[in-house]
Scaffold this active site. Structure first.
Site, PDB file in Angstrom:
ATOM      1  N   LYS A 165      78.646  39.776  22.673  1.00  0.00           N
ATOM      2  CA  LYS A 165      79.490  38.930  23.530  1.00  0.00           C
ATOM      3  C   LYS A 165      80.245  37.899  22.693  1.00  0.00           C
ATOM      4  CE  LYS A 165      76.576  39.740  27.528  1.00  0.00           C
ATOM      5  NZ  LYS A 165      75.307  39.422  28.152  1.00  0.00           N
ATOM      6  N   ASP A 169      72.818  41.777  22.048  1.00  0.00           N
ATOM      7  CA  ASP A 169      73.693  41.697  23.219  1.00  0.00           C
ATOM      8  C   ASP A 169      74.513  40.399  23.188  1.00  0.00           C
ATOM      9  OD1 ASP A 169      74.397  42.655  26.015  1.00  0.00           O
ATOM     10  OD2 ASP A 169      73.623  40.638  26.416  1.00  0.00           O
TER      11      ASP A 169
END
Ligand code: NAI
Ligand SMILES: N[C@@H](CC=O)C(=O)O
Ligand code: NA
Length: 938
Positions: free
Chosen positions: A798, A794
């Site tokens: 980003k 994750d």
């Protein structure tokens, strides 16, 4: 002698009473209805033989004049015309139609409305009780078809009125009304018997019979008003209203004669409240007649004009005039005002406003007509009046309403021989006239090469044959190339007085039609510019009406929203929309309509907007099997709303793979899902994976990131994804702001994971590592599968998103990631299994934490975009206790932008970077950003 001089035989004694029950002084004595209108006593009461005898042989009964009532001259003596009739502002005229007079309770409500009007004088026009006019026509029809059931039908009429009167009235008034009703019905029985024998009724006989509905309703209402003590009398308008026939099924009022008679009438009955019969009138020769279609409205308008009323109120069962047929356009609004011309146009184009004829009498005296709902008297209704001078003149307000006419055919007469040949149009339209067809619109291009016109479909065959006959030679000689008939057409008319001389109105209309993919077959706009008429295929008509209406009547920033993935974020967003939608509409003119919600197995669709107060219940109860293509089509095919946005609240790669196509179709896309922006850069035949652990699902071509971004830049369809990094924190927008204003990104470094931030902020030796992970999941910080957080994927996504925003062409695989998922758990088949097995690694984590603590440090999971070296990095680091990264709490993210401008001290954004409310809030912000891009006020 004062009053009416009647030259007919004297009436029977019983009829020499006024219908309100009071005796009439003999010098002013009027006559009963039948006498007055010239039917002899014998004719009415003596049955067939005497009627036959009095009119010659029965063989001749089909002759048109057989039952023509003998004219009775009612002469008004000039010297007796006085000024009893007060005129002007003190008068208000009300008209109540059949529905308003439908039951005794409604008649009582009508009486209450009348009594509640504080005008000095009131003139109330009433129709027959609902259905009675049809029942009366049916009596005549049955009698002349020699169906003896007419007697039973007459009994029904009698019973209906008797029952209503008994409910409504009592005492002497009831007795008087019933006596009158009884006498009228006896007369009618005799007349119908005569009609039955003759097998024919003239129009005036029929009008005479039918008019009784109004006579009875007017009397009942006047008694009901009198019951409250208010002075009230009733008027048989056949004594007053004089009309002359004017063409087919039309009459023109004789204002001069009517005014004289009205004066006369008032000289006898000066009560302040007068209940008058609608629909009926008489000819100058005192033959009973009716005002034909919409007769009672016409009566009200004529009488309003005769007394110069300050206002004529037409009471009905709708709140006013709608901007479009509400059965076709649920967004239709009640118009507060309409000019006479607009109402006129609307009526012509099939809107059930007022018959154009009705407007003429009041228009000449500038008397406003107000249409009001008697069943909702709090609604102010629609005022039809002279165009108010101060009315909002903006472009959208120029179109007041839309109307449609169906079942038309377009006739196209084409040929080179038409140009410059005088008389061609005349020849075309005289042929049309000869077959009695009604031309609804005409259009001719200035090249004169073709003329096209619309006629009712049922008349087109006759029109076509007439034209082929008339232009036989021209067709043979090739001067005309074709006479073409296009069936199945409709007209859509946009009506508005202010369309005149306002540039851009037709552009908006045609743009709306084009966007709805409507093919326009012909166009007409007269110089008056009060309406623009377009002819289109009937099957497109409702769609066209909706598209045009929404373009002019909905807020420019009405957004049709489709929510994909009503999970934690999607569900929270729906609740936020539910709570804030009204405020946005009120304050920012932003109208957000959720047209659909889809999960992975079920979806809920709506054409106008889901009621968000119960979206979850509706989704459970009214859902259908989910299908993403149908879902997207539902949104894109809805031509009611010009702006559409799909909000992807899933973590699904497959959903993300559709963004390109949606954007291409003009659907805006907003998402907190990181899959599209962190997916492969280029379009390759690539595996695509499921939402959590990138499991291989299949190999397909997917539109890749670069293509998506190129499309985003090239089109005016928007793609927003602020919540993909830092949830609701302004990370993407800050970065965009820096870049677009010319700053140079050197490095972006931070704690990008709300989950990992929470875990390391809370993992202080009091709880186990696995407990803290469970808390983060429970708090809604984690991805649907928490392994996406712990694996560093994750954060890597980003980093990729920010790197690409900064201009670096990095793939996810270019980022070295330090995974926190123990190797032994990497193969867990589900998130649940992973969570169950995680405690067995708590010891290792406890050691790592205490090692760091011993060195005066904390553990932090960071991501770095190194723009200078075009690299990204994701790792678990140790920071000194006084480092800003060590100061965080909860799910805080902290992102430091080091740029050419922010070199010594980076620009820092910090705050909660995960969680349902803040993330949904970030997505909501993007929706409002879109609305403001589309023109919402700031
Ligand atoms: N939880 C957070 O704090 C944040 C979450 N996000 C992102 O928000 C997205 C949603 O996260 P959550 O709401 O927490 O997940 P969730 O698992 O609670 O909700 C996802 C929903 O999408 C549905 N779904 C999955 N595949 C679908 C498909 N193909 N078609 C239709 N529906 C489908 C699921 O049934 C579920 O209802 C994720 O992309 C996540 O990365 C972004 C920022 C912060
Ligand atoms: N799971 C993510 C949610 C936001 O993107 C996180 O923990 O940061
Ligand atoms: Na953000």
């Amino acid at each position: 002698m004062r009053g009416l001089a009647v030259t007919s035989p004297l009436p029977p004694a019983s009829a020499a009473r006024r219908r309100n029950g009071t005796s009439i002084p003999s010098s002013r004595k009027s006559v009963s209805q039948c006498w007055k209108y010239g039917f002899s006593q014998d004719q009415l009461l003596g049955g067939s033989l005497r009627i036959g005898q009095s009119h010659g042989s029965l063989q001749g009964h089909r002759s048109a004049n057989l039952f023509r009532p003998a004219a009775v001259a009612i002469s008004v003596e000039q010297d007796e015309v006085n000024t009893y009739l007060p005129k002007g502002d003190m008068w208000s005229v009300h008209k109540f139609g059949g529905t308003c007079m439908g039951t005794p309770q409604r008649i009582q409500s009508v009486a209450d409305i009348v009594l509640g009007d504080s005008s000095e004088r009131k003139l109330i026009i009433v129709s027959a009780m609902s259905k009675v006019t049809d029942m009366m026509y049916n009596l005549v029809h049955k009698a002349q078809s020699r169906d003896d059931l007419y007697t039973i039908a007459l009994e029904e009429v009698y019973e209906k009125h008797m029952a209503a009167a008994k409910d409504l009235l009592d005492g002497e008034d009831l007795a008087r009304f019933l006596a009158q009703l009884h006498s009228d019905v006896s007369n009618l029985r005799a007349m119908l018997r005569a009609i039955f024998i003759a097998g024919h009724a003239t129009e005036s006989f029929s009008d005479f019979v039918v008019g009784h509905g109004e006579l009875w309703s007017a009397q009942m209402l006047s008694y009901a008003i009198k019951k409250s003590g208010a002075p009230c009398s009733w008027m048989d308008t056949r004594e007053v209203l004089v009309v002359k026939p004017s063409g087919s099924n039309q009459v023109d009022p004789d204002y001069v004669e009517s005014e004289k008679r009205l004066q006369k009438w008032f000289s006898r009955q000066p009560d302040e409240i007068i209940v008058a019969t609608g629909f009926i009138a008489s000819t100058a020769e005192n033959i009973p007649t009716t005002l034909k279609r919409d007769g009672s409205d016409f009566s009200a308008a004529i009488i309003g004009s005769l007394v110069r009323a300050r206002q004529v109120t037409i009471w009905t069962d709708v709140d006013g005039v709608f901007s479009a047929d509400p059965r076709k356009v649920c967004e239709a609004v009640i118009l507060s005002t309409l000019s006479y011309q607009e109402a006129w146009e609307m009526s012509y184009f099939g809107a059930n406003v007022l018959h154009p004829r009705t407007i003429i009498p009041v228009m000449k005296d500038n008397i406003p007509i107000v249409i009001r709902n008697m069943f909702n008297i709090s609604a102010p209704g629609t005022m039809i009046c002279k165009q108010p001078a101060n009315e909002n003149a903006d472009l959208d307000a120029c179109v007041k309403a839309f109307a449609t006419i169906d079942n038309l055919a377009l006739v196209n007469v084409e040929g080179t021989g038409m140009a410059g040949v005088p008389g061609t149009s005349s020849a075309i339209f005289s042929a049309v006239k000869d077959v009695g067809a009604n031309v609804i619109m005409i259009s001719q291009a200035s090249s004169e090469h073709s003329v096209c016109f619309a006629v009712p479909e049922k008349e087109v065959a006759a029109v076509s044959s007439a034209l082929h006959l008339k232009f036989r030679e021209a067709l043979a000689a090739g001067r005309l190339s074709k006479i073409e008939v296009i069936n199945g057409c409709s007209i859509l008319a946009a009506v508005g007085l202010r369309m005149a001389s306002t540039p851009g109105v037709s552009a908006i209309l045609f743009d709306a039609l084009a966007k709805a993919n409507i093919n326009v077959r012909a166009i007409a706009q007269g110089c008056s510019e009060y309406n623009i008429t377009v002819v289109l295929k009937q099957e497109d008509c409702v769609r066209a009406l909706r598209a045009a209406h929404s373009r002019f009547f909905l807020s420019k920033t009405t957004l049709a929203v489709g929510i994909i993935g009503p999970g934690l974020i999607g569900g929270t967003l729906l609740n936020q929309l539910r709570d804030q939608a009204a405020v946005l509409k009120e304050n920012l003119n932003v109208d957000l309509r959720v047209m659909g919600i889809t999960g992975s197995s079920i979806m809920l669709l709506s054409d106008t907007g889901i009621d968000l107060t119960q979206w979850n219940e509706l989704l459970q109860k009214e859902a259908e099997p989910a299908d993403l293509a149908t879902f997207a089509r539902h949104l894109s095919d809805n031509h009611l709303f010009p702006n559409k946005v799909l909000v992807d609240c899933t973590a699904d790669t497959n959903v993300a793979s559709h963004y390109y196509d949606w954007l291409k179709k003009g659907i805006h896309v907003i998402t907190p899902n990181k899959k599209a922006n962190s997916g492969p850069l280029d379009r390759v035949l690539a595996p695509f994976s499921s939402s959590h652990n990138d499991t291989l699902l299949s190999c397909v071509f997917v539109k890749k990131y670069l293509k998506l971004r190129t499309l985003q830049r090239a089109s005016y369809t928007h793609y927003f994804y602020e919540a993909t990094v830092g949830a609701g924190l302004p990370i993407i927008s800050t970065l965009r702001g820096l870049l677009e204003t010319g700053d140079k990104i050197l490095r972006i470094e931070g704690i990008f994971s709300g989950t990992l931030s929470y875990i390391f902020n809370s993992f202080e030796g009091t709880r186990t590592f696995s407990d803290v992970v469970a808390e983060a999941k429970e708090a809604g910080y984690t991805e649907p599968d928490p392994r996406d957080d712990l694996s560093g994927t994750d954060v890597a996504r980003k980093v990729i998103i920010l790197a690409r925003e900064s201009g670096l062409k990095l793939e996810l695989s270019d980022i070295p990631v330090k995974s926190l998922v123990p190797e032994a758990l990497a193969t867990c088949s589900s998130a649940d299994e992973f969570m169950q097995r995680l405690p067995s690694f708590d010891q290792d984590w406890a050691k790592q934490r205490s090692d760091a603590e011993a060195a005066g440090e904390v553990l932090r999971y960071v991501g770095v975009v190194d723009a200078v070296n075009k690299k990204g990095q994701v790792e678990l680091r140790r920071y000194k206790r006084d480092h800003p990264f060590a100061q965080l709490s909860g799910s805080d993210n902290i992102i430091a932008f080091t740029t050419s401008r922010y070199k010594e001290q980076p620009l820092i954004v910090r705050g909660p970077g995960a969680g349902a409310e803040v993330t949904a809030g970030g997505v909501f912000c993007d929706i409002l950003r879109l609305a403001s891009y589309l023109g919402a006020p700031s």
